[in-house]
Design a protein around this motif. Structure first.
Motif, PDB file in Angstrom:
ATOM      1  N   GLU A 139     -63.225  17.561 -37.693  1.00 59.78           N
ATOM      2  CA  GLU A 139     -63.865  17.312 -36.402  1.00 59.78           C
ATOM      3  C   GLU A 139     -64.293  15.854 -36.287  1.00 59.78           C
ATOM      4  O   GLU A 139     -64.160  15.242 -35.218  1.00 59.78           O
ATOM      5  CB  GLU A 139     -65.055  18.250 -36.203  1.00 59.78           C
ATOM      6  CG  GLU A 139     -64.635  19.684 -35.947  1.00 59.78           C
ATOM      7  CD  GLU A 139     -65.789  20.669 -35.914  1.00 59.78           C
ATOM      8  OE1 GLU A 139     -66.901  20.335 -36.400  1.00 59.78           O
ATOM      9  OE2 GLU A 139     -65.582  21.785 -35.403  1.00 59.78           O
ATOM     10  N   MET A 143     -60.891  14.879 -29.830  1.00 61.91           N
ATOM     11  CA  MET A 143     -61.953  15.762 -29.362  1.00 61.91           C
ATOM     12  C   MET A 143     -63.031  14.898 -28.721  1.00 61.91           C
ATOM     13  O   MET A 143     -63.140  13.706 -29.015  1.00 61.91           O
ATOM     14  CB  MET A 143     -62.555  16.575 -30.515  1.00 61.91           C
ATOM     15  CG  MET A 143     -61.584  17.540 -31.164  1.00 61.91           C
ATOM     16  SD  MET A 143     -62.386  18.617 -32.373  1.00 61.91           S
ATOM     17  CE  MET A 143     -62.947  19.915 -31.277  1.00 61.91           C
ATOM     18  N   GLN A 165     -67.321  15.124 -27.185  1.00 59.83           N
ATOM     19  CA  GLN A 165     -68.574  15.859 -27.259  1.00 59.83           C
ATOM     20  C   GLN A 165     -69.141  15.953 -25.844  1.00 59.83           C
ATOM     21  O   GLN A 165     -69.258  14.947 -25.147  1.00 59.83           O
ATOM     22  CB  GLN A 165     -69.538  15.127 -28.187  1.00 59.83           C
ATOM     23  CG  GLN A 165     -70.637  15.973 -28.709  1.00 59.83           C
ATOM     24  CD  GLN A 165     -71.325  15.304 -29.888  1.00 59.83           C
ATOM     25  OE1 GLN A 165     -71.263  14.101 -30.064  1.00 59.83           O
ATOM     26  NE2 GLN A 165     -71.996  16.101 -30.693  1.00 59.83           N
ATOM     27  N   ASP A 166     -69.477  17.178 -25.415  1.00 52.11           N
ATOM     28  CA  ASP A 166     -70.018  17.335 -24.067  1.00 52.11           C
ATOM     29  C   ASP A 166     -71.512  17.015 -24.056  1.00 52.11           C
ATOM     30  O   ASP A 166     -72.091  16.668 -25.086  1.00 52.11           O
ATOM     31  CB  ASP A 166     -69.709  18.722 -23.503  1.00 52.11           C
ATOM     32  CG  ASP A 166     -70.371  19.861 -24.264  1.00 52.11           C
ATOM     33  OD1 ASP A 166     -71.367  19.627 -24.989  1.00 52.11           O
ATOM     34  OD2 ASP A 166     -69.897  21.003 -24.135  1.00 52.11           O
ATOM     35  N   ASN A 220     -71.667  19.959 -27.791  1.00 53.77           N
ATOM     36  CA  ASN A 220     -70.564  20.788 -28.269  1.00 53.77           C
ATOM     37  C   ASN A 220     -69.265  19.992 -28.280  1.00 53.77           C
ATOM     38  O   ASN A 220     -69.016  19.191 -27.377  1.00 53.77           O
ATOM     39  CB  ASN A 220     -70.389  22.016 -27.371  1.00 53.77           C
ATOM     40  CG  ASN A 220     -71.629  22.881 -27.368  1.00 53.77           C
ATOM     41  OD1 ASN A 220     -72.223  23.145 -28.405  1.00 53.77           O
ATOM     42  ND2 ASN A 220     -72.041  23.305 -26.186  1.00 53.77           N
ATOM     43  N   LEU A 221     -68.450  20.245 -29.286  1.00 55.98           N
ATOM     44  CA  LEU A 221     -67.144  19.596 -29.355  1.00 55.98           C
ATOM     45  C   LEU A 221     -66.119  20.413 -28.597  1.00 55.98           C
ATOM     46  O   LEU A 221     -66.138  21.638 -28.630  1.00 55.98           O
ATOM     47  CB  LEU A 221     -66.700  19.457 -30.816  1.00 55.98           C
ATOM     48  CG  LEU A 221     -67.517  18.526 -31.689  1.00 55.98           C
ATOM     49  CD1 LEU A 221     -66.948  18.509 -33.100  1.00 55.98           C
ATOM     50  CD2 LEU A 221     -67.543  17.127 -31.122  1.00 55.98           C
ATOM     51  N   ARG A 222     -65.223  19.715 -27.924  1.00 50.43           N
ATOM     52  CA  ARG A 222     -64.112  20.374 -27.248  1.00 50.43           C
ATOM     53  C   ARG A 222     -62.909  19.453 -27.315  1.00 50.43           C
ATOM     54  O   ARG A 222     -63.039  18.265 -27.591  1.00 50.43           O
ATOM     55  CB  ARG A 222     -64.463  20.737 -25.811  1.00 50.43           C
ATOM     56  CG  ARG A 222     -64.810  19.564 -24.932  1.00 50.43           C
ATOM     57  CD  ARG A 222     -65.122  20.011 -23.505  1.00 50.43           C
ATOM     58  NE  ARG A 222     -65.559  18.903 -22.697  1.00 50.43           N
ATOM     59  CZ  ARG A 222     -64.766  18.000 -22.136  1.00 50.43           C
ATOM     60  NH1 ARG A 222     -63.467  18.079 -22.294  1.00 50.43           N
ATOM     61  NH2 ARG A 222     -65.249  17.012 -21.419  1.00 50.43           N
ATOM     62  N   ASP A 223     -61.747  20.020 -27.066  1.00 53.45           N
ATOM     63  CA  ASP A 223     -60.535  19.213 -27.077  1.00 53.45           C
ATOM     64  C   ASP A 223     -60.626  18.129 -26.010  1.00 53.45           C
ATOM     65  O   ASP A 223     -61.128  18.369 -24.907  1.00 53.45           O
ATOM     66  CB  ASP A 223     -59.303  20.078 -26.803  1.00 53.45           C
ATOM     67  CG  ASP A 223     -58.959  20.999 -27.966  1.00 53.45           C
ATOM     68  OD1 ASP A 223     -59.429  20.743 -29.093  1.00 53.45           O
ATOM     69  OD2 ASP A 223     -58.210  21.963 -27.749  1.00 53.45           O
ATOM     70  N   VAL A 229     -54.576  19.744 -27.524  1.00 48.10           N
ATOM     71  CA  VAL A 229     -54.868  21.138 -27.858  1.00 48.10           C
ATOM     72  C   VAL A 229     -54.996  21.236 -29.370  1.00 48.10           C
ATOM     73  O   VAL A 229     -54.095  20.842 -30.104  1.00 48.10           O
ATOM     74  CB  VAL A 229     -53.752  22.086 -27.361  1.00 48.10           C
ATOM     75  CG1 VAL A 229     -54.017  23.513 -27.813  1.00 48.10           C
ATOM     76  CG2 VAL A 229     -53.629  22.011 -25.852  1.00 48.10           C
ATOM     77  N   SER A 230     -56.139  21.733 -29.826  1.00 49.67           N
ATOM     78  CA  SER A 230     -56.380  21.925 -31.255  1.00 49.67           C
ATOM     79  C   SER A 230     -56.099  23.368 -31.634  1.00 49.67           C
ATOM     80  O   SER A 230     -56.599  24.283 -30.987  1.00 49.67           O
ATOM     81  CB  SER A 230     -57.839  21.615 -31.606  1.00 49.67           C
ATOM     82  OG  SER A 230     -58.177  20.296 -31.272  1.00 49.67           O
ATOM     83  N   TRP A 238     -56.878  25.481 -34.742  1.00 40.45           N
ATOM     84  CA  TRP A 238     -57.606  25.504 -36.009  1.00 40.45           C
ATOM     85  C   TRP A 238     -57.062  26.652 -36.856  1.00 40.45           C
ATOM     86  O   TRP A 238     -57.221  27.809 -36.513  1.00 40.45           O
ATOM     87  CB  TRP A 238     -59.098  25.659 -35.750  1.00 40.45           C
ATOM     88  CG  TRP A 238     -59.630  24.468 -35.011  1.00 40.45           C
ATOM     89  CD1 TRP A 238     -59.789  24.359 -33.661  1.00 40.45           C
ATOM     90  CD2 TRP A 238     -60.015  23.218 -35.564  1.00 40.45           C
ATOM     91  NE1 TRP A 238     -60.255  23.112 -33.348  1.00 40.45           N
ATOM     92  CE2 TRP A 238     -60.409  22.390 -34.490  1.00 40.45           C
ATOM     93  CE3 TRP A 238     -60.060  22.714 -36.863  1.00 40.45           C
ATOM     94  CZ2 TRP A 238     -60.845  21.085 -34.684  1.00 40.45           C
ATOM     95  CZ3 TRP A 238     -60.503  21.418 -37.046  1.00 40.45           C
ATOM     96  CH2 TRP A 238     -60.890  20.614 -35.978  1.00 40.45           C
ATOM     97  N   TRP A 246     -52.658  19.522 -34.096  1.00 37.23           N
ATOM     98  CA  TRP A 246     -53.011  18.917 -32.820  1.00 37.23           C
ATOM     99  C   TRP A 246     -51.743  18.684 -32.011  1.00 37.23           C
ATOM    100  O   TRP A 246     -50.771  18.132 -32.514  1.00 37.23           O
ATOM    101  CB  TRP A 246     -53.743  17.590 -33.010  1.00 37.23           C
ATOM    102  CG  TRP A 246     -55.172  17.757 -33.381  1.00 37.23           C
ATOM    103  CD1 TRP A 246     -56.110  18.479 -32.716  1.00 37.23           C
ATOM    104  CD2 TRP A 246     -55.846  17.189 -34.508  1.00 37.23           C
ATOM    105  NE1 TRP A 246     -57.332  18.403 -33.350  1.00 37.23           N
ATOM    106  CE2 TRP A 246     -57.190  17.610 -34.455  1.00 37.23           C
ATOM    107  CE3 TRP A 246     -55.459  16.367 -35.555  1.00 37.23           C
ATOM    108  CZ2 TRP A 246     -58.138  17.232 -35.384  1.00 37.23           C
ATOM    109  CZ3 TRP A 246     -56.397  15.990 -36.495  1.00 37.23           C
ATOM    110  CH2 TRP A 246     -57.720  16.426 -36.412  1.00 37.23           C
TER     111      TRP A 246
END
Length: 161
Positions: free
Chosen positions: A39, A48, A50-51, A55-58, A63-64, A66, A98
């Motif tokens: 991450e 990625m 951070q909002d 929170n982490l998002r793509d 597109v991740s 995991w 990724w």
């Protein structure tokens, strides 16, 4: 794939360009000791974001997938084929794939160089090549490995008849 860094030096990038219809995407396979490390790499590499809530998002156009810790040694089953006599051994590495694209929408630096290429250049030119198996190699930089996806064998989806 062979690409060039900003100085025009050619190197082998462990990424794959895939074309579906008219859309070109770039695929990476990466491993590290933990998801948290991956991450951090994703944040630094703009894969990625951070909002506002932390929170982490793509990132856009990424597109991740995991995967987690894959099986390194398969479980051994008893003669009945159902009872596990020796449990599977999981790899200590945590994996993520990724997919970036469409390529024309991916980020570029101030010189117009594609950001994914800068990431590949860092692994290939600053890291070391490691042999993971007889056929699988990776570039390792700071404990994170970019895997040569050409050598990865995956089963194909089989549809019922």
């Amino acid at each position: 794939m062979i690409i060039q860094d900003k100085n025009g030096t050619e190197f082998e990038a462990f990424a794959a360009a895939q074309t579906t219809g008219r859309v070109e995407v770039i695929d990476f396979m990466v491993s590290a000791p933990s998801r948290e490390i991956l991450e951090q790499v994703a944040l630094v590499s703009n894969l990625m974001v951070q909002d506002d809530d932390g929170n982490l998002r793509d990132a856009p156009n990424c597109v991740s997938s995991w995967i987690g810790h894959p099986v390194e040694v398969a479980a051994v089953l008893d003669a009945d084929g159902e009872t596990v006599t020796t449990p599977a051994i999981l790899s200590p590495d945590y994996l993520v794939n990724w997919r970036l694209g469409p390529r024309e929408r991916l980020g570029r630096d101030e010189d117009g160089f594609e950001l994914w290429q800068l990431t590949c250049a860092a692994w290939a030119l600053q890291g070391v090549t490691v042999q993971l198996t007889a056929t699988l190699r990776a570039y390792e930089l700071n404990g994170v490995r970019q895997i040569d996806c050409k050598a990865v064998q995956t089963p194909l989806r089989v549809w019922a008849r």
